[in-house]
Design an enzyme around this catalytic site. Structure first.
Site, PDB file in Angstrom:
ATOM      1  N   LYS A  47      14.708  46.032  -3.626  1.00  0.00           N
ATOM      2  CA  LYS A  47      14.292  44.453  -4.179  1.00  0.00           C
ATOM      3  C   LYS A  47      13.673  43.738  -2.955  1.00  0.00           C
ATOM      4  CE  LYS A  47      16.675  44.073  -8.398  1.00  0.00           C
ATOM      5  NZ  LYS A  47      17.622  43.355  -9.334  1.00  0.00           N
ATOM      6  N   ASN A  68      11.947  41.755  -8.453  1.00  0.00           N
ATOM      7  CA  ASN A  68      12.405  42.481  -9.291  1.00  0.00           C
ATOM      8  C   ASN A  68      11.117  42.972 -10.168  1.00  0.00           C
ATOM      9  OD1 ASN A  68      12.093  40.523 -11.230  1.00  0.00           O
ATOM     10  ND2 ASN A  68      13.966  41.256 -12.236  1.00  0.00           N
ATOM     11  N   ASP A  83      15.295  37.979 -12.681  1.00  0.00           N
ATOM     12  CA  ASP A  83      16.614  37.855 -12.996  1.00  0.00           C
ATOM     13  C   ASP A  83      17.404  36.703 -13.219  1.00  0.00           C
ATOM     14  OD1 ASP A  83      17.084  40.780 -12.644  1.00  0.00           O
ATOM     15  OD2 ASP A  83      17.381  40.528 -10.462  1.00  0.00           O
ATOM     16  N   GLY A 107      31.311  37.508  -5.936  1.00  0.00           N
ATOM     17  CA  GLY A 107      30.286  38.330  -5.580  1.00  0.00           C
ATOM     18  C   GLY A 107      29.161  37.581  -4.659  1.00  0.00           C
ATOM     19  N   ALA A 108      28.563  38.264  -4.002  1.00  0.00           N
ATOM     20  CA  ALA A 108      27.391  37.780  -2.991  1.00  0.00           C
ATOM     21  C   ALA A 108      26.245  38.896  -2.722  1.00  0.00           C
ATOM     22  CB  ALA A 108      27.991  37.043  -1.978  1.00  0.00           C
ATOM     23  N   GLY A 109      26.293  39.841  -3.610  1.00  0.00           N
ATOM     24  CA  GLY A 109      25.248  40.747  -3.265  1.00  0.00           C
ATOM     25  C   GLY A 109      23.875  40.601  -3.864  1.00  0.00           C
ATOM     26  N   ALA A 111      22.562  40.705  -6.952  1.00  0.00           N
ATOM     27  CA  ALA A 111      22.427  40.099  -8.275  1.00  0.00           C
ATOM     28  C   ALA A 111      22.890  38.482  -8.120  1.00  0.00           C
ATOM     29  CB  ALA A 111      23.245  40.906  -9.343  1.00  0.00           C
ATOM     30  N   TYR A 207      26.816  45.578 -17.754  1.00  0.00           N
ATOM     31  CA  TYR A 207      26.540  46.124 -18.947  1.00  0.00           C
ATOM     32  C   TYR A 207      26.995  47.365 -19.583  1.00  0.00           C
ATOM     33  CZ  TYR A 207      22.467  47.461 -16.432  1.00  0.00           C
ATOM     34  OH  TYR A 207      21.776  48.080 -15.673  1.00  0.00           O
ATOM     35  N   GLY A 228      26.580  41.977 -19.435  1.00  0.00           N
ATOM     36  CA  GLY A 228      25.332  41.846 -18.986  1.00  0.00           C
ATOM     37  C   GLY A 228      24.253  42.101 -19.673  1.00  0.00           C
TER      38      GLY A 228
HETATM   39  P1  NAP Z   1      25.258  44.774  -4.483  1.00  0.00           P
HETATM   40  O1  NAP Z   1      24.184  43.998  -4.055  1.00  0.00           O
HETATM   41  O2  NAP Z   1      25.570  46.156  -3.983  1.00  0.00           O
HETATM   42  O3  NAP Z   1      26.348  43.798  -4.428  1.00  0.00           O
HETATM   43  C1  NAP Z   1      27.732  44.234  -4.823  1.00  0.00           C
HETATM   44  C2  NAP Z   1      28.863  43.260  -4.883  1.00  0.00           C
HETATM   45  O4  NAP Z   1      30.094  43.655  -5.515  1.00  0.00           O
HETATM   46  C3  NAP Z   1      29.098  42.430  -3.568  1.00  0.00           C
HETATM   47  O5  NAP Z   1      29.405  41.104  -3.896  1.00  0.00           O
HETATM   48  C4  NAP Z   1      30.289  43.335  -3.156  1.00  0.00           C
HETATM   49  O6  NAP Z   1      31.163  42.867  -2.121  1.00  0.00           O
HETATM   50  C5  NAP Z   1      31.040  43.537  -4.625  1.00  0.00           C
HETATM   51  N1  NAP Z   1      31.751  44.468  -4.512  1.00  0.00           N
HETATM   52  C6  NAP Z   1      31.649  46.043  -4.455  1.00  0.00           C
HETATM   53  N2  NAP Z   1      32.613  46.581  -4.538  1.00  0.00           N
HETATM   54  C7  NAP Z   1      33.885  45.947  -4.625  1.00  0.00           C
HETATM   55  C8  NAP Z   1      35.280  45.892  -4.462  1.00  0.00           C
HETATM   56  N3  NAP Z   1      35.667  47.290  -4.413  1.00  0.00           N
HETATM   57  N4  NAP Z   1      35.874  44.857  -4.292  1.00  0.00           N
HETATM   58  C9  NAP Z   1      35.445  43.551  -4.275  1.00  0.00           C
HETATM   59  N5  NAP Z   1      33.935  43.413  -4.293  1.00  0.00           N
HETATM   60  C10 NAP Z   1      33.183  44.533  -4.418  1.00  0.00           C
HETATM   61  O7  NAP Z   1      24.846  45.067  -6.282  1.00  0.00           O
HETATM   62  P2  NAP Z   1      24.215  44.093  -7.143  1.00  0.00           P
HETATM   63  O8  NAP Z   1      22.784  44.616  -7.104  1.00  0.00           O
HETATM   64  O9  NAP Z   1      24.367  42.824  -6.719  1.00  0.00           O
HETATM   65  O10 NAP Z   1      24.806  44.355  -8.561  1.00  0.00           O
HETATM   66  C11 NAP Z   1      25.904  44.252  -8.759  1.00  0.00           C
HETATM   67  C12 NAP Z   1      26.329  44.150 -10.307  1.00  0.00           C
HETATM   68  O11 NAP Z   1      25.494  43.769 -11.045  1.00  0.00           O
HETATM   69  C13 NAP Z   1      26.139  45.885 -10.742  1.00  0.00           C
HETATM   70  O12 NAP Z   1      27.275  46.167 -11.501  1.00  0.00           O
HETATM   71  C14 NAP Z   1      24.968  45.734 -11.576  1.00  0.00           C
HETATM   72  O13 NAP Z   1      24.875  46.609 -12.508  1.00  0.00           O
HETATM   73  C15 NAP Z   1      24.944  44.451 -12.025  1.00  0.00           C
HETATM   74  N6  NAP Z   1      23.736  43.909 -12.320  1.00  0.00           N
HETATM   75  C16 NAP Z   1      23.310  43.246 -13.579  1.00  0.00           C
HETATM   76  C17 NAP Z   1      22.207  42.976 -13.937  1.00  0.00           C
HETATM   77  C18 NAP Z   1      21.735  42.397 -15.503  1.00  0.00           C
HETATM   78  O14 NAP Z   1      20.600  42.345 -15.631  1.00  0.00           O
HETATM   79  N7  NAP Z   1      22.932  42.364 -16.311  1.00  0.00           N
HETATM   80  C19 NAP Z   1      20.992  42.741 -12.942  1.00  0.00           C
HETATM   81  C20 NAP Z   1      21.429  42.934 -11.681  1.00  0.00           C
HETATM   82  C21 NAP Z   1      22.664  43.542 -11.391  1.00  0.00           C
HETATM   83  P3  NAP Z   1      30.856  43.031  -0.697  1.00  0.00           P
HETATM   84  O15 NAP Z   1      29.768  41.982  -0.367  1.00  0.00           O
HETATM   85  O16 NAP Z   1      32.238  42.660  -0.048  1.00  0.00           O
HETATM   86  O17 NAP Z   1      30.436  44.449  -0.415  1.00  0.00           O
END
Ligand code: NAP
Length: 261
Positions: A47, A68, A83, A107-109, A111, A207, A228
């Protein structure tokens, strides 16, 4: 879900998944130019990486710092992000208003950036809790122009996190904790045992599974919840409209996505 929507509208178009190696990214993005292509979606981990390869960015993509959706107009490629709009529409559908509401986001990734942008644009006051605090700090800095973000640091006593969550109007999980994917354990929650809002709404943007441990616990505590899937469908519908200038039937998209999940 896009193919189901193309069929429902009688459009002669097809949505295909492509697995792209990092070294091929620029070439693949360039191959989207031309009259035969409407555009593309981009997902993890590209992305951010696609941004230099498009010709222009929309304000939403610039603000979220991620693309996206790519929209093709002849030889020109525009990078966009749907998004945040998808998340906002999902909450609207659930009857949740966000203006002046106290929202805790976990979270701070990637999404989280779209969700934070949506929440700040809607006028929420935002509290972020993330395992790696430096990412929450970076996110707060990047989005400072859109509103005030409070960081719930991991150094907080457990009671303080519990209090912030208890007092919020809306809790949103944007972490991948609880997701069923690869080797991840779906029977985990991003919150310590027993920590939940006292009232209000819990959104988990995961989801798969349809009900994460967090959502099951929130529901058992009498809270309203949403997974989701609506966000997934509505971000897709926004992309669809950018490519075709036609509004897709979101019920058709939802049914197609549900059938596959
Ligand atoms: P990402 O950029 O990899 O971010 C992952 C996030 O989860 C970070 O905040 C990470 O914390 C945290 N995390 C991962 N493992 C952890 C653990 N064991 N304990 C605590 N925190 C943890 O991923 P992303 O793209 O943001 O996606 C995150 C989720 O959103 C996924 O499940 C994805 O399927 C979902 N999503 C849904 C939609 C939708 O349309 N519904 C769209 C996008 C994403 P750290 O910073 O500490 O690593």
């Amino acid at each position: 879900m896009h193919n189901a929507a193309f069929t429902a509208l009688g459009l002669d178009a097809r949505y295909e998944a492509r697995d792209v190696a990092p070294a091929d990214l620029e070439r693949v993005v360039n191959s989207l130019r031309g009259e035969a292509i409407l555009g593309a979606n981009v997902t993890v981990p590209y992305k951010l990486a696609v941004m230099p390869f498009v010709d222009e960015l929309t304000p939403a993509a610039t603000a979220m710092g991620a693309v996206n959706t790519i929209i093709t107009k002849g030889a020109k490629l525009t990078g966009h992000n749907t998004d945040a709009a998808g998340f906002t529409r999902a909450l609207q559908e659930a009857g949740v208003t966000l203006k002046n509401k106290r929202v805790v986001m976990l979270g701070a990734g990637g999404a989280a950036r779209a969700v934070a942008y949506a929440l700040l644009q809607a006028g929420s006051s935002l509290y972020i809790y993330n395992r790696s605090p430096e990412k929450a700090v970076a996110l707060a800095k990047d989005f400072a122009a859109y509103g005030t973000i409070n960081i719930l640091t991991v150094e907080l006593a457990a009671g303080e996190l519990a209090a912030a969550v208890r007092d919020c109007d809306v809790l949103v999980n944007t972490t991948s904790v609880g997701m069923e994917h690869g080797g991840l354990d779906p029977n985990t929650s991003p919150l310590p045992q027993g920590v939940l809002p006292a009232r209000g709404f819990v959104s988990d943007i995961i989801y798969r599974p349809a009900k994460t441990k967090l959502l099951r616990e929130a529901e058992a505590a009498g809270l309203r919840v949403q997974n989701g899937l609506p966000m997934l469908v509505y971000q897709g519908a926004e992309s669809f409209e950018c490519w075709t200038r036609q509004a897709p039937d979101t019920d058709v998209m939802l049914a197609a996505a549900r059938a596959l999940l």
